[in-house]
Motif scaffolding. Structure first.
Motif, PDB file in Angstrom:
ATOM      1  N   GLU A 186      -3.726 -29.232  26.619  1.00 45.61           N
ATOM      2  CA  GLU A 186      -4.452 -30.348  25.710  1.00 45.61           C
ATOM      3  C   GLU A 186      -4.434 -30.132  24.148  1.00 45.61           C
ATOM      4  O   GLU A 186      -3.876 -31.318  23.689  1.00 45.61           O
ATOM      5  N   GLU A 187      -4.531 -29.276  23.821  1.00 47.04           N
ATOM      6  CA  GLU A 187      -4.442 -29.040  22.212  1.00 47.04           C
ATOM      7  C   GLU A 187      -2.852 -29.283  21.890  1.00 47.04           C
ATOM      8  O   GLU A 187      -2.892 -29.804  20.882  1.00 47.04           O
ATOM      9  N   GLU A 188      -1.858 -28.795  22.600  1.00 45.72           N
ATOM     10  CA  GLU A 188      -0.422 -29.130  22.250  1.00 45.72           C
ATOM     11  C   GLU A 188      -0.286 -30.601  22.165  1.00 45.72           C
ATOM     12  O   GLU A 188       0.475 -31.206  21.430  1.00 45.72           O
ATOM     13  N   PHE A 189      -0.634 -31.229  23.239  1.00 46.75           N
ATOM     14  CA  PHE A 189      -0.576 -32.883  23.323  1.00 46.75           C
ATOM     15  C   PHE A 189      -1.247 -33.514  22.260  1.00 46.75           C
ATOM     16  O   PHE A 189      -0.632 -34.351  21.726  1.00 46.75           O
ATOM     17  N   ALA A 190      -2.633 -33.095  21.988  1.00 47.10           N
ATOM     18  CA  ALA A 190      -3.136 -33.839  20.702  1.00 47.10           C
ATOM     19  C   ALA A 190      -2.213 -33.298  19.517  1.00 47.10           C
ATOM     20  O   ALA A 190      -2.453 -34.437  18.890  1.00 47.10           O
ATOM     21  N   ALA A 191      -1.918 -32.331  19.396  1.00 43.45           N
ATOM     22  CA  ALA A 191      -0.973 -31.987  18.085  1.00 43.45           C
ATOM     23  C   ALA A 191       0.145 -33.014  17.814  1.00 43.45           C
ATOM     24  O   ALA A 191       0.320 -33.605  17.000  1.00 43.45           O
ATOM     25  N   LYS A 192       0.917 -32.975  19.120  1.00 43.28           N
ATOM     26  CA  LYS A 192       1.885 -33.859  19.233  1.00 43.28           C
ATOM     27  C   LYS A 192       1.806 -35.338  18.940  1.00 43.28           C
ATOM     28  O   LYS A 192       2.356 -35.857  18.494  1.00 43.28           O
ATOM     29  N   LYS A 193       0.631 -35.775  19.491  1.00 44.89           N
ATOM     30  CA  LYS A 193       0.078 -36.973  19.619  1.00 44.89           C
ATOM     31  C   LYS A 193      -0.201 -37.428  18.029  1.00 44.89           C
ATOM     32  O   LYS A 193       0.455 -38.366  17.512  1.00 44.89           O
ATOM     33  N   LYS A 194      -0.750 -36.675  17.418  1.00 37.34           N
ATOM     34  CA  LYS A 194      -1.175 -36.875  15.997  1.00 37.34           C
ATOM     35  C   LYS A 194       0.033 -36.978  15.073  1.00 37.34           C
ATOM     36  O   LYS A 194       0.249 -37.995  14.298  1.00 37.34           O
ATOM     37  N   GLN A 195       1.050 -35.961  15.490  1.00 37.55           N
ATOM     38  CA  GLN A 195       2.369 -36.129  14.550  1.00 37.55           C
ATOM     39  C   GLN A 195       3.102 -37.362  14.927  1.00 37.55           C
ATOM     40  O   GLN A 195       3.490 -37.945  13.894  1.00 37.55           O
ATOM     41  N   LEU A 196       3.271 -37.734  16.129  1.00 39.11           N
ATOM     42  CA  LEU A 196       4.199 -38.906  16.574  1.00 39.11           C
ATOM     43  C   LEU A 196       3.422 -40.030  16.171  1.00 39.11           C
ATOM     44  O   LEU A 196       3.965 -41.177  15.484  1.00 39.11           O
ATOM     45  N   LEU A 197       2.042 -40.265  15.943  1.00 37.16           N
ATOM     46  CA  LEU A 197       1.345 -41.426  15.279  1.00 37.16           C
ATOM     47  C   LEU A 197       1.030 -41.304  13.769  1.00 37.16           C
ATOM     48  O   LEU A 197       0.704 -42.133  13.293  1.00 37.16           O
TER      49      LEU A 197
ATOM     50  N   GLU B 266       8.103 -43.911  19.664  1.00 39.54           N
ATOM     51  CA  GLU B 266       7.279 -43.059  19.663  1.00 39.54           C
ATOM     52  C   GLU B 266       6.330 -43.141  20.916  1.00 39.54           C
ATOM     53  O   GLU B 266       5.733 -42.297  21.424  1.00 39.54           O
ATOM     54  N   ALA B 267       6.084 -44.378  21.640  1.00 43.10           N
ATOM     55  CA  ALA B 267       5.407 -44.653  22.806  1.00 43.10           C
ATOM     56  C   ALA B 267       6.458 -43.892  23.726  1.00 43.10           C
ATOM     57  O   ALA B 267       5.754 -43.402  24.684  1.00 43.10           O
ATOM     58  N   ASP B 268       7.590 -43.647  23.859  1.00 40.82           N
ATOM     59  CA  ASP B 268       8.472 -43.075  24.969  1.00 40.82           C
ATOM     60  C   ASP B 268       8.144 -41.650  24.644  1.00 40.82           C
ATOM     61  O   ASP B 268       7.756 -40.924  25.798  1.00 40.82           O
ATOM     62  N   GLU B 269       8.030 -41.062  23.404  1.00 36.33           N
ATOM     63  CA  GLU B 269       8.078 -39.713  23.089  1.00 36.33           C
ATOM     64  C   GLU B 269       6.392 -39.305  23.686  1.00 36.33           C
ATOM     65  O   GLU B 269       6.548 -38.385  24.350  1.00 36.33           O
TER      66      GLU B 269
END
Length: 181
Positions: A168-179, A150-153
């Motif tokens: 920024e919104e797409e990054f935040a959404a992906k971060k939420k998904q990964l975590l 998950e850290a690599d992703e």
């Protein structure tokens, strides 16, 4: 030019006139361990599902056994959108002899529409190729799929954010998904 690229160009009757250098530049984004299943110069229309922002870029699309890569020039700078095949939700195709063919890829955060030949049998073959790669990517045993942490992703998506490729919104959404939040 890679042998798998030459095979794709032949098999899908891809016109490369004036685009050989662009194809070779895009090939540098493909790992040696990956196999190119489809490659073509094309116009790519992106539609962000969160903001409904629509953009069109001339570039090169590459489908490998693991990823989809869109490489394009914007303001004399080279840009790429890269995402794993596993993020594809669905794939559509359409076409006729007047407007040409289209392949539309729906992912979690964006839709990508790109032009292909107007020949119906080739359009269907391109869609089958994308469907097969997608099916193979989702049917792998879990231990083979989970080789990237998950850290690599997260670092990969942070890099895309820093490059201005995602919002920024797409990054935040992906971060939420990964975590898993």
């Amino acid at each position: 030019m890679r042998e798998d690229t030459k095979k794709c160009i032949h098999d899908f009757q891809v016109k490369t006139f004036g685009n050989v250098k662009n194809i070779e530049k895009a090939e540098t984004l493909v790992d040696e361990s990956e196999v190119i299943k489809y490659i073509a110069p094309t116009n790519i229309i992106t539609l962000s599902t969160s903001s409904l922002k629509k953009e069109t870029f001339p570039g090169v699309i590459i489908l490998t056994n693991n990823r989809i890569i869109f490489n394009f020039q914007m303001l004399n700078n080279n840009h790429s959108e890269i995402f794993p095949v596993s993020e594809i939700r669905s794939i559509e195709s359409s076409g006729n002899s007047l407007t040409g063919g289209h392949i539309i890829i729906h992912t979690i955060s964006k839709d990508f529409d790109f032009l292909v030949t107007y020949k119906k049998d080739i359009i269907q073959n391109i869609q089958r190729t994308f469907d097969t790669v997608r099916t193979n990517a989702t049917s792998k045993p879990l231990q083979q799929v989970a080789t990237i942490s998950e850290a690599d992703e997260l670092a990969k998506f942070k890099n895309l954010l820093d490059q201005g490729i995602i919002t920024e919104e797409e990054f935040a959404a992906k971060k939420k998904q990964l975590l898993g939040l």
